[in-house]
Design an enzyme around this catalytic site. Structure first.
Site, PDB file in Angstrom:
ATOM      1  CB  SER A 144      10.906  -3.722   6.015  1.00 35.93           C
ATOM      2  OG  SER A 144      10.867  -3.068   7.259  1.00 35.93           O
ATOM      3  CE1 TYR A 159       5.504  -4.430   5.479  1.00 35.47           C
ATOM      4  CE2 TYR A 159       7.005  -3.999   7.306  1.00 35.47           C
ATOM      5  CZ  TYR A 159       6.618  -3.777   5.991  1.00 35.47           C
ATOM      6  OH  TYR A 159       7.353  -2.918   5.202  1.00 35.47           O
TER       7      TYR A 159
HETATM    8  N1  LIG Z   1       6.987   3.397   3.916  1.00 36.09           N
HETATM    9  C1  LIG Z   1       7.868   2.821   4.729  1.00 36.09           C
HETATM   10  O1  LIG Z   1       8.246   3.404   5.784  1.00 36.09           O
HETATM   11  C2  LIG Z   1       8.484   1.494   4.377  1.00 36.09           C
HETATM   12  C3  LIG Z   1       9.512   0.999   5.207  1.00 36.09           C
HETATM   13  C4  LIG Z   1      10.104  -0.209   4.913  1.00 36.09           C
HETATM   14  C5  LIG Z   1       9.690  -0.908   3.782  1.00 36.09           C
HETATM   15  N2  LIG Z   1       8.692  -0.420   2.989  1.00 36.09           N
HETATM   16  C6  LIG Z   1       8.298  -1.213   1.820  1.00 36.09           C
HETATM   17  O2  LIG Z   1       8.310  -0.409   0.654  1.00 36.09           O
HETATM   18  C7  LIG Z   1       7.345  -0.890  -0.285  1.00 36.09           C
HETATM   19  C8  LIG Z   1       6.481   0.274  -0.747  1.00 36.09           C
HETATM   20  O3  LIG Z   1       5.846   0.828   0.404  1.00 36.09           O
HETATM   21  P1  LIG Z   1       5.119   2.252   0.424  1.00 36.09           P
HETATM   22  O4  LIG Z   1       5.465   2.870   1.721  1.00 36.09           O
HETATM   23  O5  LIG Z   1       5.354   2.997  -0.853  1.00 36.09           O
HETATM   24  O6  LIG Z   1       3.590   1.764   0.521  1.00 36.09           O
HETATM   25  P2  LIG Z   1       2.229   2.430   0.033  1.00 36.09           P
HETATM   26  O7  LIG Z   1       2.325   3.890  -0.011  1.00 36.09           O
HETATM   27  O8  LIG Z   1       1.187   1.798   0.884  1.00 36.09           O
HETATM   28  O9  LIG Z   1       2.107   1.901  -1.475  1.00 36.09           O
HETATM   29  C9  LIG Z   1       1.954   0.527  -1.698  1.00 36.09           C
HETATM   30  C10 LIG Z   1       1.827   0.284  -3.179  1.00 36.09           C
HETATM   31  O10 LIG Z   1       1.665  -1.145  -3.353  1.00 36.09           O
HETATM   32  C11 LIG Z   1       0.521  -1.351  -4.151  1.00 36.09           C
HETATM   33  N3  LIG Z   1      -0.060  -2.661  -3.903  1.00 36.09           N
HETATM   34  C12 LIG Z   1      -0.549  -3.171  -2.745  1.00 36.09           C
HETATM   35  N4  LIG Z   1      -1.018  -4.417  -2.953  1.00 36.09           N
HETATM   36  C13 LIG Z   1      -0.814  -4.687  -4.265  1.00 36.09           C
HETATM   37  C14 LIG Z   1      -1.086  -5.800  -5.091  1.00 36.09           C
HETATM   38  N5  LIG Z   1      -1.695  -6.896  -4.626  1.00 36.09           N
HETATM   39  N6  LIG Z   1      -0.710  -5.757  -6.402  1.00 36.09           N
HETATM   40  C15 LIG Z   1      -0.117  -4.651  -6.902  1.00 36.09           C
HETATM   41  N7  LIG Z   1       0.134  -3.558  -6.181  1.00 36.09           N
HETATM   42  C16 LIG Z   1      -0.214  -3.580  -4.866  1.00 36.09           C
HETATM   43  C17 LIG Z   1      -0.409  -0.187  -3.844  1.00 36.09           C
HETATM   44  O11 LIG Z   1      -1.358  -0.061  -4.890  1.00 36.09           O
HETATM   45  P3  LIG Z   1      -2.822   0.601  -4.711  1.00 36.09           P
HETATM   46  O12 LIG Z   1      -2.643   2.056  -5.031  1.00 36.09           O
HETATM   47  O13 LIG Z   1      -3.660  -0.136  -5.693  1.00 36.09           O
HETATM   48  O14 LIG Z   1      -3.254   0.364  -3.283  1.00 36.09           O
HETATM   49  C18 LIG Z   1       0.599   0.953  -3.795  1.00 36.09           C
HETATM   50  O15 LIG Z   1       0.936   1.372  -5.095  1.00 36.09           O
HETATM   51  C19 LIG Z   1       6.570  -1.985   0.447  1.00 36.09           C
HETATM   52  O16 LIG Z   1       7.035  -3.249   0.056  1.00 36.09           O
HETATM   53  C20 LIG Z   1       6.862  -1.733   1.898  1.00 36.09           C
HETATM   54  O17 LIG Z   1       6.758  -2.900   2.690  1.00 36.09           O
HETATM   55  C21 LIG Z   1       8.077   0.765   3.266  1.00 36.09           C
END
Ligand SMILES: NC(=O)c1ccc[n+]([C@@H]2O[C@H](COP(=O)([O-])OP(=O)(O)OC[C@H]3O[C@@H](n4cnc5c(N)ncnc54)[C@H](OP(=O)(O)O)[C@@H]3O)[C@@H](O)[C@H]2O)c1
Length: 240
Positions: A144, A159
């Protein structure tokens, strides 16, 4: 040759979309889920979208068992050529730019660190040696711009620090692979997906999961002439 990818945290959000795009592009896709039932449900949802994936149970926070788990998964499904370290958590409270360094608890810091840093580190250590030995590998760390040292701000301290560390892991592992296996086609990069409408990003986010997944998927499929050890947003380099 048909390559195989493992995506962590692919039950929803950006990971789910990366799994969809990789599977549709003909890559054998392992959908990582910490909860078995959620992994099966996500697999069924993807099948309904014509994307065939195989669910594997993987809690990235269970770092102690990751080496054995990776041996087991590769024994059952074959070598992993592409690792997408996507699973991540944002648990700083209160949410947003008001989450102060002075509110940060050790517990929030530890929990964030285990999932966002120790997990990807353990997975890289488990899978990179095999990639180097086989002469091919792609690792994409879904990071990020919140972790960008060149534009650091306050808010979300746990974070932000975790994503800066994930960026460091990207540089360290890319440098070590280049030094130890100079003739192998290994590319290790970090991607910022932008502010994406997911459970983490919230409804106010500006980008779709399709847009968020685009750069990680591009990095997962880089040709041999592609970059390594870089940080990318919208397929363009960004400052660390
Ligand atoms: N969304 C944004 O705006 C944004 C921006 C910058 C970076 N990112 C990065 O993009 C990535 C994905 O984010 P997202 O927005 O898709 O988040 P999200 O919707 O919260 O999804 C997170 C995913 O990670 C899984 N997870 C969490 N802890 C875990 C663990 N210990 N072992 C295995 N799986 C785990 C969750 O599984 P469960 O279903 O079991 O909870 C879910 O499938 C992250 O690394 C985040 O930091 C996101």
């Amino acid at each position: 040759m048909r390559r195989q990818a493992l995506i962590t945290g692919a039950t929803r959000g950006i990971g789910f979309e990366i799994a969809r795009q990789l599977a549709l592009s003909g890559i054998s896709t392992l959908l990582g889920a910490r909860d078995e039932a959620k992994g099966v449900l996500a697999t069924e949802k993807l099948a309904a979208l014509n994307a065939v994936v195989t669910p594997v149970v993987l809690d990235v926070a269970a770092t102690g068992i990751i080496p054995d788990r990776m041996i087991e998964i590769e024994r059952n499904h074959g070598p992993i050529d592409i690792l997408i370290n996507n699973a991540g958590i944002l648990i700083d409270t209160p949410r947003g730019f008001s989450s102060s360094l002075f509110d940060l608890s050790d517990e929030t810091m530890r929990e964030t660190w285990v999932t966002n840093v120790l997990g990807p580190t353990a997975l890289t250590r488990a899978l990179l040696p095999g990639m180097m030995a086989r002469g091919y590998g792609r690792i994409v760390n879904v990071s990020s711009r919140a972790g960008q040292l060149s534009d650091m701000h306050f808010g979300f301290p746990a974070y932000r620090m975790s994503k800066s560390a994930l960026n460091a892991l990207t540089r360290i592992s890319a440098a070590e692979a280049a030094a130890k296996a100079p003739s192998a086609d290994i590319k290790i990069n970090a991607a910022c997906p932008g502010w994406v409408k997911t459970e983490m990003g919230g409804a106010g986010a500006t980008r779709s999961v399709m847009e968020g997944a685009e750069t990680p998927v591009w990095l997962a499929k880089l040709p041999a002439a592609g970059p390594t050890g870089g940080f990318f947003h919208d397929k363009s380099p960004v400052a660390w």
